[in-house]
Each structure stands twice: as C-alpha cells, then as structure tokens.
Design a protein around this motif. Structure first.
Motif, mmCIF file in Angstrom:
data_model
loop_
_atom_site.group_PDB
_atom_site.id
_atom_site.type_symbol
_atom_site.label_atom_id
_atom_site.label_comp_id
_atom_site.label_asym_id
_atom_site.label_seq_id
_atom_site.Cartn_x
_atom_site.Cartn_y
_atom_site.Cartn_z
ATOM 1 N N VAL A 439 -9.422 -27.875 84.646
ATOM 2 C CA VAL A 439 -10.083 -27.956 85.947
ATOM 3 C C VAL A 439 -10.140 -29.426 86.342
ATOM 4 O O VAL A 439 -10.470 -30.292 85.516
ATOM 5 N N TYR A 440 -9.816 -29.722 87.632
ATOM 6 C CA TYR A 440 -9.900 -31.078 88.170
ATOM 7 C C TYR A 440 -11.195 -31.209 88.966
ATOM 8 O O TYR A 440 -11.534 -30.334 89.770
ATOM 9 N N VAL A 441 -11.884 -32.337 88.760
ATOM 10 C CA VAL A 441 -13.217 -32.455 89.334
ATOM 11 C C VAL A 441 -13.535 -33.921 89.587
ATOM 12 O O VAL A 441 -12.998 -34.822 88.937
ATOM 13 N N TYR A 442 -14.427 -34.143 90.559
ATOM 14 C CA TYR A 442 -15.040 -35.440 90.841
ATOM 15 C C TYR A 442 -16.540 -35.300 90.635
ATOM 16 O O TYR A 442 -17.134 -34.281 91.009
ATOM 17 N N THR A 443 -17.168 -36.316 90.077
ATOM 18 C CA THR A 443 -18.635 -36.310 90.042
ATOM 19 C C THR A 443 -19.196 -36.598 91.431
ATOM 20 O O THR A 443 -20.231 -36.054 91.815
ATOM 21 N N ARG A 444 -18.510 -37.471 92.189
ATOM 22 C CA ARG A 444 -18.887 -37.758 93.571
ATOM 23 C C ARG A 444 -17.640 -38.220 94.322
ATOM 24 O O ARG A 444 -16.888 -39.048 93.827
ATOM 25 N N GLN A 445 -17.401 -37.658 95.508
ATOM 26 C CA GLN A 445 -16.214 -37.987 96.293
ATOM 27 C C GLN A 445 -16.529 -39.065 97.322
ATOM 28 O O GLN A 445 -17.666 -39.232 97.761
ATOM 29 N N GLY A 446 -15.468 -39.771 97.720
ATOM 30 C CA GLY A 446 -15.574 -40.793 98.743
ATOM 31 C C GLY A 446 -14.362 -40.753 99.657
ATOM 32 O O GLY A 446 -13.429 -39.968 99.458
ATOM 33 N N ALA A 447 -14.373 -41.594 100.689
ATOM 34 C CA ALA A 447 -13.250 -41.661 101.629
ATOM 35 C C ALA A 447 -12.088 -42.403 100.984
ATOM 36 O O ALA A 447 -12.292 -43.358 100.225
ATOM 37 N N PRO A 448 -10.832 -41.998 101.257
ATOM 38 C CA PRO A 448 -9.670 -42.700 100.692
ATOM 39 C C PRO A 448 -9.623 -44.153 101.145
ATOM 40 O O PRO A 448 -9.998 -44.490 102.273
ATOM 41 N N SER A 449 -9.176 -45.011 100.254
ATOM 42 C CA SER A 449 -9.070 -46.438 100.561
ATOM 43 C C SER A 449 -7.702 -46.826 101.091
ATOM 44 O O SER A 449 -7.453 -47.995 101.352
ATOM 45 N N ALA A 450 -6.783 -45.880 101.269
ATOM 46 C CA ALA A 450 -5.452 -46.156 101.828
ATOM 47 C C ALA A 450 -4.956 -44.891 102.504
ATOM 48 O O ALA A 450 -5.416 -43.779 102.207
ATOM 49 N N GLY A 451 -4.016 -45.072 103.431
ATOM 50 C CA GLY A 451 -3.433 -43.946 104.151
ATOM 51 C C GLY A 451 -1.974 -43.755 103.782
ATOM 52 O O GLY A 451 -1.331 -44.652 103.233
ATOM 53 N N PRO A 452 -1.403 -42.578 104.077
ATOM 54 C CA PRO A 452 0.001 -42.322 103.764
ATOM 55 C C PRO A 452 0.928 -43.242 104.552
ATOM 56 O O PRO A 452 0.609 -43.691 105.661
ATOM 57 N N SER A 453 2.090 -43.521 103.998
ATOM 58 C CA SER A 453 3.120 -44.330 104.648
ATOM 59 C C SER A 453 4.105 -43.390 105.345
ATOM 60 O O SER A 453 4.785 -42.598 104.692
ATOM 61 N N VAL A 454 4.175 -43.471 106.671
ATOM 62 C CA VAL A 454 4.979 -42.548 107.469
ATOM 63 C C VAL A 454 6.395 -43.111 107.618
ATOM 64 O O VAL A 454 6.579 -44.305 107.872
#
Length: 803
Positions: A439-454
């Motif tokens: 199982v994949y899990v986070y104790t606490r989530q946050g906003a991504p610090s980078a965006g995808p490269s288009v």
C-alpha cells in the motif's frame, strides 16, 4: 403456672442486679493500657508503644527494668533492679538505656494516671531478652563485584558498621539473621527488593541480568518477624559479567531477479539485539548459507568478517531453494541461530496477507493492520516500508513479528510530504516467505513543488497534440488528482483545461492563429502545485500554410541552382587563371623549318648599309602577362647570353649616327624596369631604314665570332630593382626574311643578372649550325628552350675575327 411465673420473674430480677453490678464495677475499676511492642537500640534506648486504657489517662509512665544475668531464672529475687523510665501523655515513649546492651533481659510495663492522682492502672508486665525486639544498626557495604562464570550473580561484602553489632558471626552462620537487598538497574528508576540468605560477611546474590550495572543496598533483622528491620546500608554500584545472547537476532533478506547466469543478487539484513537479550556487547556476526542439499556456499560475498557495527551484507544465491543462518557472539558465547529460507526462482510463493490497511496517525506514525491468509497458519510476519523515490534507492526498513500479531505502528524514518510503500509478508517456516501486499501512503500531503514539462508532439492545422513527462515523485508531495493545462496568446484570453491524472497526452483543437504559451500544473488534495516550464506554439492560417508549402520548395531549388553556378564559376576561374601549359606539338610551327639565315650571304659593303637604331627591352608585369598571348604562368630563372667576342662592323658613310637620346632611353627603360617575380624580359633589335630598303647588300667579309652563354643568379638591390647596362656596341642579327630580329638577351662584356617570369615556349629542336649561343639547361620542371635560328651573324667559334 404460678410457680413457673415466679421462677421467670426471679431470673429477670437476677439478671438486672448482675448488670447493675457490672456497670457499677466498670465505673469504679479502670481498664489498664496494653503494650504493643518495644524496639531496643543496642546500648542506646528502648521505645515502646501501647494502647490507652479505659478511661483515658492524663499521663503514662513507661518502666523498663533490666534483670541481671544471674537472676534471669529467678525474677522474684530481692536483688536491686536497674530501672529505665519515661513519662508521656501519648501512646509511646523512649527511655534511655544508659549504655546497656540488649543482651540482657528486660521487663517492661506501662502505668496510666488519671486526673485525681489517686487512681492509676498498670499494664501487664512483659519480660524478655532485648535482642528479640532489637533494631540492628545499619551495616556498611564494602564491595559489589561480578562473579566469573556466573553472569547473573553479584558478590556482596559487608561489615557491622561503627557500633557493636549485637549478633555474633557464629549466630550469623547459624542463620539467626534475616536479610534483604535493594537494587536498581543502571538508567532505570524502578527499585526492587529481594530476600537473601546471609551466612557470612560476604555472600552471593543471583537475581540480576548479565552485563548490567546495579546499585545495591543491604539490611538485616534478628531472628523472626518480632524484630524490626535495620536501616538500609550505604549504596554501592556493581556490574554483572557478560553472557551469550539469549535470543537470535531478527533476520531478513531482500532478493533481486536472477542474472543471466542464474544467480540471484541478494542482501541479508538483520537488526541489532536488544540489550535485554544481548547479555553483553556483540563482538561479531556469523553468516552461513547452504543449498537444500546441505552444501555450503563457497562464495560468501561481503558476508565475512562482520563486526558489531554491520547490519547487512550482500552475496549471490543460487536459483534453487536455499537457506541462510545468522548468529551474534559476545565474550560469553554465541546466540541461537536465526534462519531465513528462500524458495527457488521458479517456485510459486505462498499467499500474501489479506485486508491490508495503512492509516496515518500523525506526521511521523502509520498504523498498519492486516489479516492472516485464509486457510493458512503463518509462523510470523514481516512488515516492510521505504520512502518511494525516482530510483528507489532508499533504505529498506522492516520489522519481524510473531504469528499472533496482526497490527503494528511504525514510526522509524516516517516523515510528512513523502510517499511510503508499506508491504506485509507472511512467513511459512521452511516453506519461505509468501507474496507481499503493498500500500502507498502519505502521512500528510502537500502541493507539488514542480509542474510537468510539456512538449509539442504534432501540429496539424489548428490542432496541437501535447505530451508531458510526469513530475518526479520526490516533488509531488501527494497523490495526483488531475492536471490543469493552461494556454494563452496575445489575441486570446487565458484558458485552462482539466486533464485526468492517468493521461500523459492531450490535444488542443480549433485554436486561432497566433503564438501560444502553454504550461501545466499538477493538483493534489492539498491544492495546485507550481507551474511547469512554458512551451511556445505557433499556429498559422491555412492560406499561409499553403504559401509556405509552395514557396519553400522553390526557394530551396533556387538556392541549389545558385550553389551549382558558384561551383561551376569557381571551376571556370581556375581554368582561366591556372590553366595548363599548351602542348607545343599541336602548334602550327611544330613542323616548320626556317631557312639558314646566313647561308651564302655576305656582310654589307664597307660603306656601312647596316645601322643599329636601338635595342629595346620591355618588362612585362603580371597583369600584362595575363593579357598577352604568351599566357605566362610560372616563375623561372632566365639565362643571360654574353657575346664576349664580336666583329667590328665596317663604317659606312651613309650610316646615320645613333643619337644619344635613344641610347639613354634604352638605359633608362632598363634601369626603371621592376625586377620581380612577376616580370619577363625580351628585346627587339630594329634595323635602320637604310638597311631595310637595301635589296641585295654586298656580302661582308668573313667575320668569325665567338659566343658564350653564361647563366647568372639574380641580384636584387633596393626595391628589387633590375639594373641592366646596355653596351653601345651590341651584336647584330640579321635575317633575310625580316627586318627585325628577336634575341634572348643583350649584354655587354660585363654580365648582367635579373629574374623573370615567363611561360615556356614550345619545345623546338634547335639546329646546331645556326645557333647564336649555347643554352644552359637548368633543372626546372618545365625547361626553357631558346630558338636562336634567327641570328643572322655567321661565326666560327675557333677563328678570330679579321682585323
């Protein structure tokens, strides 16, 4: 009936009188106090406690009488007794013994005094040895030492203290002491008290753990429970010896896929022993592996010489079934063996646990729960967890649990905003470990610090197909819920499209012409992340696209033609400027043989019909050579020919004297001529008009002439000036067919030198009987041939000229 009634009344009256008598007697005779106990301190004092009598007294008197030893058996003797007393209003009192030993017999009593001073009551007198209620003095501990060969024992040594101990050593050895020790483990606060048997001043206590330090205290009491405990002794620290570990280390493995040779790269993992079971300092670990047929592996990889700081090693295991064992050793011995069993690479693994759930408790704790596989009875479980990264190079953490445990809280290495993979495996003894459930899990989530490269995959008209690469998991800080694709241009307002999280491409359709800025954001449950890199896309109109597709091939074709023309022009220029020397054999003079010039001819009369007007030397530069028909190409040395001896022509009356002006002109032209690598020299000898008009001149007398040809090296002076000094008396050459004669060089008796640029003349075979001079051939790639057949003077090189 009457008799019976009389008896009854008689009984009632008797009872009433008896009760009244008892009440009257209780009011008149008070109840005395009752002794509870006494505590004797050797040669110090005695303290006794009692219960108050009835009615309560205003004061009490404690009397302690010491009975001499000779009268112990006859207490009623009339000898004087030593009495120790004290008075108090309470229920206890301490009387001084004035240095008396507790080995005597003491009689103790308490008297209660009322307020009337005439009424008093005395308790029952109690006589016994003072040691029966003696409080022994606190002893002194001198040493607490470990015992070799007994890692759970300590040897305690004590003494009687500063005062006389009222119990002799024979009495101690006889077991007249009851003893206790109080100990506390180092670093702990729990105090433990144990009964010990003391038969000497030094004794063993075997209630400790190996390789542990303790603080120890000791106390005694005499005989049974009637004697009070002494005070605790002083505190002394001591430590037990090491022992072999009482439990095997927790042992696990991590196996990778087999390589080309069939061997499986494997890592063996273990956890340090807890102090409670290590029983000492672990010195080293020992790992052995063998196949299912009990053949030990020879290649141990890095699993040799494992000291106490190592908790893993790597080696290659065969593709078949095998097992590995691990022991930890201290100075006291080796621990029990820990085992792991590995199935063969082609064997099916047993089932995994069911109903696995992982719940965050806070930022650094995860609650893991599972259920045993249906129909199976595992021997234990292994919980694994690690931080998920792009390369999965993080340390694997694990915990081994027994079969009764189906829940655990993990906290080691757990951090917020990081993705963790948590898995559970069931252990089936020698059958190996089962499949894992993850199982994949986070104790606490946050906003991504980078965006995808288009990236732009394809542009078709007004449609743009875009692709992008996922953001590295280390920068996501949460599970991606969706993407937001933003695009804007100068002529269009900013727009955005929501894209599902599982897609990696998207097509923007019906875009208006213009330049678009496109970027993406990744969204988690914590919100939108940072914007990715901006990609520029140009969307043109349909007409412009047609024009581009039509005009672009024409432009490319034109450029190709221009390049071909430039290349052809370059070849033409090379042919013009650097053309090869023409083949003389193909010229019209290749088969022409000139007539002998001086055959049967004679010199003019003495009157002198021949007149030399001037000798002209012309220097041609590079530009003139290019324009001339000679087409000079190469730089060579031109030889000079000197006429060392020549005949003196007879003077003629009709001869027109040569003006000095022409001679000076010739000298000036030769002096000013530039002597460089780009010049060529030739000379013309022109005959006078009188000689040209003469039809048949009389033959001159024979004129022997000696001609020599000397080649000289160029001499440069100043700005490469060519200095040629023509002689006033130049040799003449005459032809019957032409009035002008070309000679290679005109020189005075002194030699002249110069450098010339020339184009070699066609190679003509000179006639040896008509040569004016001898030609010296130099080693040039293209030799120079000089045709001297036009020299009109006849000569004999061996005859001197006539005088």
């Amino acid at each position: 009936m009457e008799q019976s009634a009389a008896v009854m009344w008689t009984c009632l009256l008797g009872a009433t009188f008896a009760l009244a008598a008892s009440l009257t007697s209780s009011n008149t005779d008070p109840r005395p106090p009752r002794l509870i106990d006494c505590v004797f301190m050797n040669r110090a004092n005695v303290t006794c406690r009692w219960e108050p009598g009835d009615p309560p007294a205003t004061r009490y008197t404690l009397q302690v009488q010491r009975i001499p030893g000779i009268r112990r058996l006859n207490i009623s003797s009339k000898l004087p007794l030593t009495t120790f007393s004290c008075t108090t209003s309470g229920s206890s009192c301490t009387a001084a013994l004035s240095g008396s030993s507790v080995s005597f017999t003491f009689c103790v009593s308490v008297t209660a005094h009322s307020a009337s001073q005439s009424e008093h009551a005395t308790s029952e007198r109690r006589c016994q040895s003072g040691r029966l209620e003696v409080e022994l003095p606190a002893v002194a501990l001198s040493a607490v030492k470990q015992v070799k060969g007994h890692p759970r024992c300590l040897n305690v040594t004590w003494s009687g203290g500063l005062v006389d101990f009222p119990v002799s050593l024979p009495e101690i050895r006889a077991g007249n002491l009851t003893s206790q020790i109080q100990f506390t483990e180092g670093g702990q606060f729990d105090v433990q008290v144990r009964d010990v048997a003391v038969r000497d001043r030094s004794f063993l206590v075997c209630v400790f753990r190996p390789d542990t330090s303790y603080s120890v205290r000791l106390r005694h009491r005499f005989m049974g429970a009637t004697s009070p405990w002494s005070q605790w002794s002083n505190e002394v620290w001591g430590g037990t010896a090491e022992d072999a570990p009482s439990a095997a280390p927790a042992f696990w493995r991590e196996v990778k896929h087999a390589d080309e040779s069939g061997w499986r790269p494997s890592s063996l993992l273990w956890q340090p022993l807890r102090r409670s079971v290590a029983n000492g300092r672990v010195l080293f670990y020992n790992v052995t592996c063998e196949t299912s047929s009990s053949h030990a592996l020879r290649d141990h990889g890095s699993c040799t010489d494992l000291d106490h700081s190592v908790t893993s090693c790597s080696l290659l295991l065969p593709a078949g079934r095998c097992s590995c064992s691990l022991t930890a050793s201290t100075s006291g011995g080796a621990s029990p063996e820990a085992h792991v069993w590995l199935l063969g690479a082609s064997e099916a693994e047993p089932p995994s646990p069911s109903l696995l759930s992982v719940t965050p408790l806070d930022d650094s704790r995860l609650d893991v729960r599972w259920a045993a596989p249906a129909g199976w009875s595992p021997g234990g479980y292994v919980v694994e967890w690690r931080s998920v990264t792009e390369k999965n190079s993080n340390v694997l953490r694990w915990r081994r649990l027994n079969s009764s445990c189906t829940t655990v809280v993990i906290s080691e290495g757990v951090r917020p905003l990081e993705r963790f993979a948590v898995s559970v495996r069931a252990l089936y003894g020698e059958k190996g470990a089962g499949q894992n459930r993850t199982v994949y899990v986070y104790t606490r989530q946050g906003a991504p610090s980078a965006g995808p490269s288009v990236e732009v995959k394809q542009i078709s008209g007004s449609t743009v197909k875009l692709t992008w690469t996922p953001v590295p998991v280390e920068l996501l800080h949460g599970f991606i819920r969706n993407y937001t694709l933003h695009f804007t241009s100068e002529t269009q307002p900013a727009r955005s499209v929501c894209v599902p999280a599982h897609t990696l491409s998207y097509s923007l359709k019906n875009l208006s012409p213009g330049v678009y800025d496109i970027f993406m954001q990744a969204n988690t449950e914590a919100g939108a992340g940072a914007a990715g890199p901006v990609t520029n896309v140009h969307i043109g109109s349909a007409d412009l696209s047609v024009v581009v597709w039509v005009v672009l091939p024409l432009i490319l074709a034109s450029l190709g033609l221009v390049m071909v023309a430039c290349l052809a022009q370059t070849k033409m220029v090379k042919e013009k400027l650097f053309q090869d020397v023409p083949d003389p054999s193909l010229s019209s003079l290749a088969h022409w043989t000139p007539k002998p010039a001086l055959e049967g001819s004679a010199w003019p009369a003495a009157a002198g019909k021949l007149e030399l007007r001037y000798s002209e030397v012309v220097l041609l530069g590079e530009s003139e050579l290019l324009d001339s028909d000679l087409s000079y190409q190469s730089v060579r040395h031109l030889h000079t020919f000197s006429l060392n001896r020549y005949a003196q022509l007879p003077a003629s009356a009709n001869q027109t004297p040569q003006s000095s002006t022409e001679s000076e002109k010739l000298t000036e032209s030769l002096t000013k001529a530039r002597s460089s690598s780009d010049a060529a020299v030739y000379s013309d000898v022109l005959l006078s008009p009188t000689l040209q008009s003469q039809q048949e001149p009389p033959p001159p007398p024979p004129l022997p002439l000696s001609v020599s040809v000397d080649g000289v090296e160029p001499q440069l002076e100043g700005d490469r000036a060519l200095n040629v000094s023509p002689h006033s008396e130049s040799p003449l050459s005459q032809s019957s067919d032409s009035s002008s004669v070309s000679i290679c060089s005109v020189s005075p008796p002194r030699q002249a030198s110069f450098e010339s640029v020339y184009n070699p003349a066609p190679s003509l075979q000179p006639r040896p009987d008509h040569l004016c001079g001898t030609m010296l051939l130099l080693p040039f790639p293209r030799p120079v041939f000089v045709d001297m057949t036009y020299c009109a003077a006849g000569y004999d090189p061996y005859v001197s000229p006539a005088v």
